[in-house]
Scaffold this active site. Structure first.
Site, short mmCIF file in Angstrom:
data_model
loop_
_atom_site.label_atom_id
_atom_site.label_comp_id
_atom_site.label_asym_id
_atom_site.label_seq_id
_atom_site.Cartn_x
_atom_site.Cartn_y
_atom_site.Cartn_z
N LYS A 100 -0.89 4.23 0.81
CA LYS A 100 -1.71 3.66 -0.12
C LYS A 100 -2.93 3.05 0.38
O LYS A 100 -3.85 2.62 -0.38
CB LYS A 100 -0.59 2.41 -0.61
CG LYS A 100 0.55 2.80 -1.47
CD LYS A 100 0.21 3.68 -2.57
CE LYS A 100 1.32 4.05 -3.42
NZ LYS A 100 1.18 4.90 -4.63
N SER B 289 -2.73 2.28 -5.84
CA SER B 289 -2.37 1.83 -4.39
C SER B 289 -1.12 0.82 -4.58
O SER B 289 -0.18 1.02 -5.48
CB SER B 289 -3.58 1.24 -3.79
OG SER B 289 -3.49 0.71 -2.50
N TYR C 264 4.63 4.39 3.71
CA TYR C 264 4.19 3.97 2.26
C TYR C 264 2.71 3.17 2.52
O TYR C 264 1.79 3.55 1.76
CB TYR C 264 5.08 3.08 1.71
CG TYR C 264 4.90 2.50 0.14
CD1 TYR C 264 5.19 3.55 -0.86
CD2 TYR C 264 4.50 1.27 -0.03
CE1 TYR C 264 4.76 3.00 -2.11
CE2 TYR C 264 4.08 1.07 -1.30
CZ TYR C 264 4.13 1.80 -2.45
OH TYR C 264 4.08 1.45 -3.46
#
Length: 252
Positions: free
Chosen positions: A164, A146, A160
């Site tokens: 994650k 992550s 992004y």
């Protein structure tokens, strides 16, 4: 030095950065590594580097060009890994991209960039995790990457950061599903790390990020690799569904 003696570990994103650092760590400690990456030239270089450090020699290294967004490529790679080494004891899913981080706020978000980032970081990880769970030896361990940005979101980081967050959700669901088999699923959440992806990300100021962390520097791939190796190894058998932040105190 033989903490991974004869264990077989699959690693996505294994041709550079944290993935290559982890592969070196495991191979140098008696393990067998199967690395997948989309970068063919980097894969070839990684094989040469791994052959030099592997306790079991070049026979302990398998490398394949894989786009994790392609489920058939992922499945074939994991099946070949198990055939080659006779077992799959663990995996680390480290393939990832940053996209146009530092450029586009959500109101200007490009559809293709969103789909690309989510495709690699979330869907690609799910494909990898699914294939690994089908093949893994009971009692094995999987670690997914992550990011510490999950806990310290910023503007222009939406694809992004969202991808994650998905990694943590997938990992914790999987941990619940396979825990009774003795199989463990955990996450690491790195902050800024000295990798090609970090240095290739637009809008990132290394000096500013370093000054914001408690240790006044960015991390090194080997430091993250050591944490992943701990979670893959036998010393962490009572840990599953956890998220380990490794960001030099950036988030405190």
């Amino acid at each position: 030095m033989d903490s991974f003696n004869n264990k077989a570990i699959a690693i996505t994103g294994g041709a550079s950065g944290m993935g290559l650092a982890l592969a070196k760590y495991i191979a140098s400690r008696g393990g067998r590594v199967s690395i997948a990456d989309v970068q063919e030239n980097a894969l070839n270089q990684a094989v040469d580097a791994l052959a030099k450090v592997a306790s079991l020699g070049s026979s302990a290294v398998l490398a394949r060009q894989v786009d994790v967004r392609k489920t058939d490529q992922v499945d074939s790679w994991i099946e070949e890994t198990k055939r080659t080494f006779g077992q799959l004891n663990g995996a680390a899913n480290l393939a990832g991209i940053s996209g146009r981080m530092g450029i586009d706020p959500i109101v200007d978000q490009k559809d293709d960039d969103w789909e690309f980032v989510m495709g690699v970081n979330a869907t690609g990880l799910m494909y990898s995790l699914r294939a690994e769970l089908r093949a893994i030896t009971p009692g094995g361990s999987i670690v997914n990457a992550s990011s510490s940005f999950v806990f310290k979101a910023g503007p222009t980081f939406a694809p992004y950061t969202a991808s994650k967050h998905a990694v943590i959700g997938l990992s914790q669901c999987a941990a619940r599903e396979v825990g009774a088999q003795g199989t463990r699923i955990n996450c690491v959440a790195p902050g800024p790390v000295n990798t090609p992806m970090f240095h290739g990300t637009s809008g990132i100021n290394e000096k500013a990020l370093a000054s914001m962390s408690a240790v006044q520097r960015i991390g090194e791939p080997e430091e993250v690799a050591a944490l992943i190796a701990f979670l893959l190894g036998d010393e962490s058998k009572y840990i599953t569904g956890a998220v380990y932040i490794i960001d030099g105190g950036l988030g405190i």
